[in-house]
Design an enzyme around this catalytic site. Structure first.
Site, PDB file in Angstrom:
ATOM      1  N   LYS A  48      51.607  55.882   9.274  1.00  0.00           N
ATOM      2  CA  LYS A  48      50.507  55.565   8.346  1.00  0.00           C
ATOM      3  C   LYS A  48      49.442  56.625   8.559  1.00  0.00           C
ATOM      4  O   LYS A  48      48.668  56.570   9.519  1.00  0.00           O
ATOM      5  CB  LYS A  48      49.959  54.166   8.680  1.00  0.00           C
ATOM      6  N   GLU A  76      44.569  57.501  21.590  1.00  0.00           N
ATOM      7  CA  GLU A  76      43.797  58.738  21.770  1.00  0.00           C
ATOM      8  C   GLU A  76      42.555  58.585  20.910  1.00  0.00           C
ATOM      9  O   GLU A  76      42.628  58.630  19.680  1.00  0.00           O
ATOM     10  CB  GLU A  76      44.618  59.944  21.328  1.00  0.00           C
ATOM     11  N   GLU A 107      29.298  59.876  19.349  1.00  0.00           N
ATOM     12  CA  GLU A 107      30.175  60.923  18.814  1.00  0.00           C
ATOM     13  C   GLU A 107      29.747  61.228  17.376  1.00  0.00           C
ATOM     14  O   GLU A 107      29.876  60.382  16.495  1.00  0.00           O
ATOM     15  CB  GLU A 107      31.635  60.448  18.832  1.00  0.00           C
ATOM     16  N   CYS A 109      38.324  65.922  18.532  1.00  0.00           N
ATOM     17  CA  CYS A 109      38.087  64.927  19.591  1.00  0.00           C
ATOM     18  C   CYS A 109      37.683  65.601  20.900  1.00  0.00           C
ATOM     19  O   CYS A 109      36.908  65.052  21.667  1.00  0.00           O
ATOM     20  CB  CYS A 109      39.325  64.081  19.792  1.00  0.00           C
TER      21      CYS A 109
END
Ligand code: NAD
Length: 504
Positions: free
Chosen positions: A191, A266, A398, A300
């Site tokens: 997905k 992750e 973030e 990331c």
């Protein structure tokens, strides 16, 4: 014609293939629309114009895909590793053959600059080759001799697995997660992210044209709350490998609880780059700039917190500011562009909101700090915040854009405390020429991956992953197989021990 015009003309040709039926799902070897006929539009962040209509899969589509993956599993798992290896190398060859199409499509769909995306297909192919080479030995185990028994371990593939990927570098990340699953002998339901679905569709087609059997790799497009959720809840799906935000990770853990899903996460990061006065400052500045402004800062492992020793603060931040101010922002297909548009207006708005947050919290906007004028897409200027402290939101949250927060420290203890004082723990970077300090510091730094005197350079056999809110589990090398495979221990008695006699 300029390079940009030539590239744009080629990109338009490649994009023509999505006209008409658009981006379909792929279930059991067939390109299919969503079961209920739903669709959504994917929009290019370059000019906010629609690129393609995409099938919007939901629970029923996931159910069909999971059943196809379940039906294909026994034959795929039983295929000798050598044959899987040969097939996955063919997939890698086929990826390389369509490198330009993949790169141009990825740039148009994500806004990532061609200078980085031109290598996306090569890196994706390398992922397939690396894991293909491990396929023949993936089931091998150990022999563990006890006093009266011999233990033999073996591994076998888990079954059909679900893979959910984010929008930032979708092609590379899809290959990174899917290649080891297939090499291990698992079948897959993928997905991809709804904001950048195009190259995932190219990838599954490429794999089947290269000979991958039907049903081994299925693709369902759609949104997280329906297709994503249904995948994590499906009883036939044995594990979920997920790359995305930390908060989504905790939703997935909850959603997968009823079916006891194995999960691999992750997640996000707020990674420090720590620069001591004894470092090679020019190289450290290049690395800090590269790690925050490449890939639009939508990365990331970006070095989004710059911790710099106070004695060199002015000199070092001067170097960084000069480089940041010189970075070329522009159309992703212009070969000289470094920073392209951010993925979507909503994300652009989020990133821009931190400019006001920085001002309100008392930081200085030394470079950038605004949208780039004169460009119609989601273009944000490379930004440097200085005079920040670690308790500010710009140091804790973030931002996932080309935005760097610089904080001064006085000594090693303070640098370590600042490094670890965030909820995340994905990556860390440290620059020093003092070996003993590097050893001390890396020992205590709370991060899954640390680079000393280097930017992020991936070595595929090494473990990739984070601690704290940045993830659970590791990828890379054999770690990927540990996730996608189950370990079995078989104990053989080597001596006729006296079995306890109960009941006479
Ligand atoms: P996201 O979490 O919003 O979405 C990621 C994927 O999860 C998408 O496919 C989405 O549709 C799906 N999803 C959303 N809600 C879901 C739910 N309830 N159930 C199942 N699936 C669901 O992340 P994003 O905004 O696409 O990506 C950016 C994030 O990804 C950043 O936090 C970034 O740090 C992280 N990221 C981490 C790594 C890493 O290796 N650690 C790599 C790249 C990106």
């Amino acid at each position: 014609m300029s390079d940009l015009q030539t590239n744009l003309a080629k990109a338009q040709e490649y994009l023509k293939r999505w006209e008409g039926q658009g981006v379909l799902n792929h279930i059991n070897g067939e390109a299919v629309p969503a079961a209920d006929g739903s669709t959504f539009e994917t929009v290019s962040p370059i000019d906010l114009k629609p690129l393609a209509t995409v099938a919007r899969g939901k629970e029923e589509d996931i159910d069909r895909a999971a059943k196809a993956a379940k039906a294909a599993f026994p034959a795929w798992a039983a295929m000798p590793g050598k044959e899987r290896k040969a097939l996955l190398h063919k997939v890698a060859d086929a990826i390389e053959a369509r490198a330009e199409e993949i790169a141009f499509t990825e740039c148009m769909d994500t806004g990532q600059a061609l200078r980085f995306m031109s290598k996306a297909a090569l890196r994706g192919a390398a992922n397939f080759r690396f894991f293909a080479d491990q396929a023949p030995t993936a089931r091998d185990g150990q022999q563990l001799a006890g006093p009266d028994q011999l233990n033999i371990t073996t591994r076998y593939p888990l079954g059909p697995v679900g893979i959910i990927t984010p929008w930032n570098t979708p092609f590379m990340l899809s290959t990174w997660k899917i290649a080891p699953a297939l090499a291990a002998g698992c079948t897959v339901v993928h997905k991809p992210a709804e904001l950048s679905p195009l190259t995932a569709r190219l990838l599954v087609e490429i794999a089947e044209e290269a000979g991958l059997p039907k049903g081994v790799w299925n693709l369902v497009n759609g949104f997280g709350e329906d297709a994503g959720k249904a995948l994590t809840e499906h009883p036939d799906i044995k594990a979920i490998a997920f790359v995305g935000e930390s908060q989504t990770g905790s939703h997935i853990m909850r959603q997968g609880a009823a079916t006891l899903k194995r999960v691999h996460f992750e997640l996000g990061g707020k990674n420090p780059v720590v620069v001591f006065a004894d470092a090679d400052l020019e190289r450290a500045a290049d690395a800090a700039v590269f790690m925050i402004y490449s890939l639009n800062g939508e990365r990331c492992t970006s070095s989004s917190r710059l911790l710099v020793e106070r004695s060199i603060q002015d000199e070092f931040l001067g170097l960084v500011a000069k480089k940041a101010a010189n970075i070329k922002v522009g159309h992703p297909l212009d070969p000289s562009t470094v920073v392209g548009p951010l993925i979507h207006p909503t994300h652009e708005e989020k990133v821009l909101s931190y400019m006001d947050i920085a001002r309100e919290d008392g930081a200085t906007i030394a470079v950038g700090g605004s949208k780039v004028e004169g460009l119609e897409g989601c273009y944000v200027a490379p930004t440097l915040f200085t005079n920040a402290t670690n308790d500010m939101r710009i140091a804790q949250e973030e931002i996932f854009g080309p935005v760097l927060t610089a904080i001064a420290f006085d000594d090693e203890d303070e640098a370590l405390a600042l490094s670890n004082d965030v909820v995340y723990g994905l990556a860390g970077y440290i620059w020093t020429n003092d070996l003993a300090r590097a050893l001390r510091f890396t020992e205590q730094m709370e991060a899954g991956m640390i680079w000393v005197n280097s930017e992020n350079i991936r070595h595929l056999p090494s473990p990739f992953g984070g601690v704290k809110a940045s993830g659970i589990g590791r990828d890379g090398g054999d770690w990927s197989f540990d996730f996608y495979m189950e370990t079995k221990n078989i104990a053989f008695a080597t001596k006729p021990r006296n079995v306890p006699k109960l009941g006479g």
